[in-house]
Design a protein around this motif. Structure first.
Motif, PDB file in Angstrom:
ATOM      1  N   ARG A 101      31.890  51.030  52.368  1.00  0.00           N
ATOM      2  CA  ARG A 101      30.551  51.167  51.753  1.00  0.00           C
ATOM      3  C   ARG A 101      30.646  51.746  50.347  1.00  0.00           C
ATOM      4  NH1 ARG A 101      25.365  49.294  53.523  1.00  0.00           N
ATOM      5  NH2 ARG A 101      26.054  48.216  55.362  1.00  0.00           N
ATOM      6  N   LYS A 102      31.476  52.811  50.222  1.00  0.00           N
ATOM      7  CA  LYS A 102      31.612  53.475  48.915  1.00  0.00           C
ATOM      8  C   LYS A 102      32.160  52.485  47.891  1.00  0.00           C
ATOM      9  CE  LYS A 102      32.909  57.851  50.871  1.00  0.00           C
ATOM     10  NZ  LYS A 102      34.162  58.420  51.303  1.00  0.00           N
ATOM     11  N   LYS A 103      33.082  51.649  48.346  1.00  0.00           N
ATOM     12  CA  LYS A 103      33.735  50.712  47.424  1.00  0.00           C
ATOM     13  C   LYS A 103      32.761  49.608  46.976  1.00  0.00           C
ATOM     14  CE  LYS A 103      37.927  52.491  47.576  1.00  0.00           C
ATOM     15  NZ  LYS A 103      38.693  52.966  46.415  1.00  0.00           N
ATOM     16  N   PHE A 104      31.925  49.139  47.908  1.00  0.00           N
ATOM     17  CA  PHE A 104      30.954  48.102  47.536  1.00  0.00           C
ATOM     18  C   PHE A 104      30.073  48.585  46.373  1.00  0.00           C
ATOM     19  CE2 PHE A 104      31.345  46.377  52.003  1.00  0.00           C
ATOM     20  CZ  PHE A 104      31.839  45.158  51.614  1.00  0.00           C
ATOM     21  N   ALA A 105      29.696  49.858  46.468  1.00  0.00           N
ATOM     22  CA  ALA A 105      28.747  50.399  45.483  1.00  0.00           C
ATOM     23  C   ALA A 105      29.366  50.496  44.089  1.00  0.00           C
ATOM     24  CB  ALA A 105      28.267  51.771  45.947  1.00  0.00           C
ATOM     25  N   THR A 106      30.685  50.609  44.031  1.00  0.00           N
ATOM     26  CA  THR A 106      31.313  50.818  42.717  1.00  0.00           C
ATOM     27  C   THR A 106      32.138  49.625  42.235  1.00  0.00           C
ATOM     28  OG1 THR A 106      33.080  51.959  43.908  1.00  0.00           O
ATOM     29  CG2 THR A 106      31.421  53.348  42.873  1.00  0.00           C
ATOM     30  N   ALA A 107      32.243  48.585  43.048  1.00  0.00           N
ATOM     31  CA  ALA A 107      33.091  47.442  42.662  1.00  0.00           C
ATOM     32  C   ALA A 107      32.525  46.713  41.442  1.00  0.00           C
ATOM     33  CB  ALA A 107      33.214  46.479  43.830  1.00  0.00           C
ATOM     34  N   ASP A 108      33.436  46.243  40.603  1.00  0.00           N
ATOM     35  CA  ASP A 108      33.022  45.499  39.405  1.00  0.00           C
ATOM     36  C   ASP A 108      32.847  44.010  39.716  1.00  0.00           C
ATOM     37  OD1 ASP A 108      33.494  47.798  37.566  1.00  0.00           O
ATOM     38  OD2 ASP A 108      35.544  47.542  38.317  1.00  0.00           O
ATOM     39  N   VAL A 109      33.640  43.528  40.667  1.00  0.00           N
ATOM     40  CA  VAL A 109      33.619  42.093  40.993  1.00  0.00           C
ATOM     41  C   VAL A 109      33.723  41.932  42.512  1.00  0.00           C
ATOM     42  CG1 VAL A 109      34.939  39.923  40.783  1.00  0.00           C
ATOM     43  CG2 VAL A 109      34.680  41.393  38.782  1.00  0.00           C
ATOM     44  N   GLY A 110      33.036  40.941  43.040  1.00  0.00           N
ATOM     45  CA  GLY A 110      33.192  40.565  44.449  1.00  0.00           C
ATOM     46  C   GLY A 110      33.830  39.194  44.532  1.00  0.00           C
ATOM     47  N   ILE A 111      34.782  39.049  45.440  1.00  0.00           N
ATOM     48  CA  ILE A 111      35.428  37.732  45.617  1.00  0.00           C
ATOM     49  C   ILE A 111      35.165  37.258  47.036  1.00  0.00           C
ATOM     50  CG2 ILE A 111      37.668  36.539  45.739  1.00  0.00           C
ATOM     51  CD1 ILE A 111      38.666  38.236  43.496  1.00  0.00           C
ATOM     52  N   SER A 112      34.889  35.967  47.180  1.00  0.00           N
ATOM     53  CA  SER A 112      34.688  35.423  48.527  1.00  0.00           C
ATOM     54  C   SER A 112      35.344  34.057  48.626  1.00  0.00           C
ATOM     55  CB  SER A 112      33.188  35.273  48.820  1.00  0.00           C
ATOM     56  OG  SER A 112      32.679  34.144  48.130  1.00  0.00           O
ATOM     57  N   GLY A 113      35.453  33.571  49.843  1.00  0.00           N
ATOM     58  CA  GLY A 113      35.835  32.185  50.061  1.00  0.00           C
ATOM     59  C   GLY A 113      34.579  31.339  50.131  1.00  0.00           C
ATOM     60  N   VAL A 114      34.745  30.088  50.553  1.00  0.00           N
ATOM     61  CA  VAL A 114      33.613  29.169  50.722  1.00  0.00           C
ATOM     62  C   VAL A 114      33.900  28.346  51.983  1.00  0.00           C
ATOM     63  CG1 VAL A 114      32.385  27.192  49.724  1.00  0.00           C
ATOM     64  CG2 VAL A 114      33.294  28.967  48.212  1.00  0.00           C
ATOM     65  N   ALA A 160      33.826  32.938  43.681  1.00  0.00           N
ATOM     66  CA  ALA A 160      34.118  32.247  44.942  1.00  0.00           C
ATOM     67  C   ALA A 160      35.324  31.340  44.705  1.00  0.00           C
ATOM     68  CB  ALA A 160      32.911  31.421  45.371  1.00  0.00           C
ATOM     69  N   VAL A 161      36.254  31.351  45.645  1.00  0.00           N
ATOM     70  CA  VAL A 161      37.426  30.466  45.516  1.00  0.00           C
ATOM     71  C   VAL A 161      37.429  29.493  46.689  1.00  0.00           C
ATOM     72  CG1 VAL A 161      38.906  31.995  44.151  1.00  0.00           C
ATOM     73  CG2 VAL A 161      38.904  32.235  46.615  1.00  0.00           C
ATOM     74  N   MET A 162      37.696  28.232  46.403  1.00  0.00           N
ATOM     75  CA  MET A 162      37.743  27.239  47.498  1.00  0.00           C
ATOM     76  C   MET A 162      38.766  26.147  47.219  1.00  0.00           C
ATOM     77  SD  MET A 162      34.344  24.828  47.065  1.00  0.00           S
ATOM     78  CE  MET A 162      34.817  23.112  46.812  1.00  0.00           C
ATOM     79  N   GLY A 163      39.323  25.588  48.291  1.00  0.00           N
ATOM     80  CA  GLY A 163      40.164  24.400  48.181  1.00  0.00           C
ATOM     81  C   GLY A 163      39.256  23.213  47.898  1.00  0.00           C
ATOM     82  N   LEU A 164      39.746  22.217  47.166  1.00  0.00           N
ATOM     83  CA  LEU A 164      38.850  21.132  46.737  1.00  0.00           C
ATOM     84  C   LEU A 164      38.314  20.261  47.879  1.00  0.00           C
ATOM     85  CD1 LEU A 164      40.762  18.435  46.865  1.00  0.00           C
ATOM     86  CD2 LEU A 164      41.444  19.122  44.573  1.00  0.00           C
ATOM     87  N   GLU A 165      38.892  20.437  49.084  1.00  0.00           N
ATOM     88  CA  GLU A 165      38.433  19.608  50.209  1.00  0.00           C
ATOM     89  C   GLU A 165      37.180  20.156  50.877  1.00  0.00           C
ATOM     90  OE1 GLU A 165      40.704  21.833  50.243  1.00  0.00           O
ATOM     91  OE2 GLU A 165      41.154  22.665  52.219  1.00  0.00           O
TER      92      GLU A 165
END
Ligand code: SF4
Length: 474
Positions: A192-205, A236-241
């Motif tokens: 929780r603490k980290k979410f509040a201070t993070a500069d960037v969020g990365i996710s998949g798709v 967001a990072v994803m494979g082209l398929e």
């Protein structure tokens, strides 16, 4: 085996000696298999939704170049910045350049197998950026400095006791407890603490919808939503398929995915991300970037048979039902994608030279094919890759180089013997006469004979027996 090859045989032998690991996997896999079976108890419904899911993926792949262009156009229209990466180095460089522009020091990550493929955490750490996994399973394996052992449940190889020890050792404020709720609560407080201070969020798709420029992400912990909405920048990072044609393609694929992966009719969160924060909106990131990774996929796409590999929706069901994976676990594969799908995908992405052992890590029992919700002919592709490993060709990167000269000669001799009835009869007669006199262990074959009993050869061949009974050769 080449110098850069991964030694699956050695790693799986070590895993087989680890009774704790085998017990952890056996329990987890049995549970997953029985829960999934309940979800698909109605065979007619399973056949119907599976046919629909497979057709959605096939249609998307049949129009892949066109859909990717459409996706880019619609994402761009929505304010999502699209980046193309041919290799993992390019993808990492794109991510880093975005981070450096916003002077990012801390990143929170939702679960993403493509980022595992990119070795993104290690790359960012090397450039002085803290990258923290926020999915509980991924967080556990990151604390343990290990790789995920399953694409859906990354820490499935560990039991509660092992996790309790790990938390006590690695988290400053942790008290030792084996209470799952308390362990989860502890991880939640740290994250929780980290979410509040993070500069960037990365996710998949999980899926990207071409007609609307929407990124679809399913998850259960809410960490995916936090990673994609709280930090000011979302990548967001994803494979082209991963593209599908229409919004209406999403529900059947999600239904197959969640029921096959975690035996849930639907996950707790289904995120549909279509744009950064708009004027007047109170939350959401100011910037969204979509990095589309090739990393060998267009080579796979070019081959009509191998292309079927790209149908995968990463549900993990093939792993849970694989007699090899369930015995040796995910780490033996030393790959971001283990199990049956990893055994066909990794050699195509990284080459048979490095991953040539994996198509052989299969009993050809067909369990993965029967369970795959999008009907990927995994075993057929496995057979094709085995064949490519001994018949050099151009289709698969590094094809043919897995076979040593001696092995290639053995296979050549084998195929010549089988191609000629005379040579075959001579070879079998020789084995009938001399096979039982051969030593049980030969230094040259010790890898094989150390763990297997020598077969007992019959004294007379089948042909000889047939002739004795007056059955003519055909
Ligand atoms: S190959 Fe099929 S069963 Fe395995 S992860 Fe992909 S979609 Fe799921």
């Amino acid at each position: 085996m080449g110098e850069t090859s991964i030694n699956f045989a050695k790693a799986s032998s070590a895993a087989l000696q680890d009774q704790q690991l085998r017990g952890n996997f056996r329990r987890a896999m049995d549970g997953l298999m029985s829960k999934r079976a309940v979800q698909f108890a109605d065979t007619a419904e399973w056949n119907g939704v599976r046919t629909l899911g497979a057709s959605v993926r096939l249609r998307a792949l049949s129009k892949l170049p066109e859909l990717l262009e459409k996706l880019e156009a619609n994402c761009t229209k929505n304010g999502i910045q699209v980046h193309w990466a041919s290799t993992i180095d390019e993808a990492n460089a794109i991510v880093l350049s975005i981070m450096q522009r916003v002077n990012a020091k801390l990143v929170v990550k939702g679960k993403s197998m493509v980022s595992e493929e990119m070795h993104l955490n290690a790359f960012l750490e090397k450039h002085g950026i803290e990258s923290l996994e926020s999915d509980l399973g991924e967080y556990i394996v990151q604390l343990d400095e290990a790789m995920p052992s399953h694409i859906i449940m990354p820490a499935i190889h560990m039991n509660t006791k092992q996790i309790a020890h790990l938390f006590k050792q690695k988290i400053k404020e942790a008290e030792y407890t084996e209470d799952v709720a308390q362990l989860t609560d502890l991880a939640r407080r740290v994250l929780r603490k980290k979410f509040a201070t993070a500069d960037v969020g990365i996710s998949g798709v999980n899926m990207a919808v071409a007609e609307t420029g929407t990124l679809c992400l399913v998850e259960n912990e809410g960490n995916g939503r936090m990673s994609t909405t709280v930090p000011p920048v979302h990548i967001a990072v994803m494979g082209l398929e991963k593209v599908v044609e229409k919004l209406e393609d999403v529900p059947p694929v999600i239904s197959l995915l969640t029921r096959s992966a975690t035996a849930q009719p639907i996950t707790t969160y289904v995120n549909m991300i279509s744009s950064p924060r708009k004027e007047g909106e109170k939350d959401g990131p100011n910037e969204i970037h979509l990095v589309i990774l090739d990393n060998g996929r267009s080579g796979i796409y070019a081959d009509e048979e191998l292309r079927n590999t790209l149908r995968c929706i990463r549900c993990g069901a093939c792993m849970n039902h694989c007699p090899v994976y369930t015995k040796v676990g995910g780490h033996a594969y030393q790959a971001p994608y283990p199990g049956p799908i990893g055994s066909i995908l990794m050699p195509q992405v990284e080459g048979l030279e490095k991953r040539g052992e994996l198509p052989h890590a299969c009993t050809m029992c067909n369990a993965c094919v029967e369970i795959c919700p999008v009907k990927i002919p995994i075993v057929e592709i496995m057979g094709r890759l085995r064949s490519e490993a001994v018949h050099p060709g151009d289709a698969v990167r590094g094809a043919g180089s897995h076979a040593s000269k001696a092995e290639a000669m053995v296979w050549k001799g084998w195929s010549m013997t089988y191609a000629s009835p005379l040579a075959y009869q001579f070879a079998t007669a020789l084995l009938a006469k001399l096979g039982n006199a051969a030593p049980t262990s030969l230094p040259l074959l010790k890898e094989w004979t150390n763990v297997r009993a020598k077969p007992r050869f019959a004294n007379r061949t089948l042909h000889a027996l047939a002739r004795e009974k007056g059955i003519p050769d055909v």
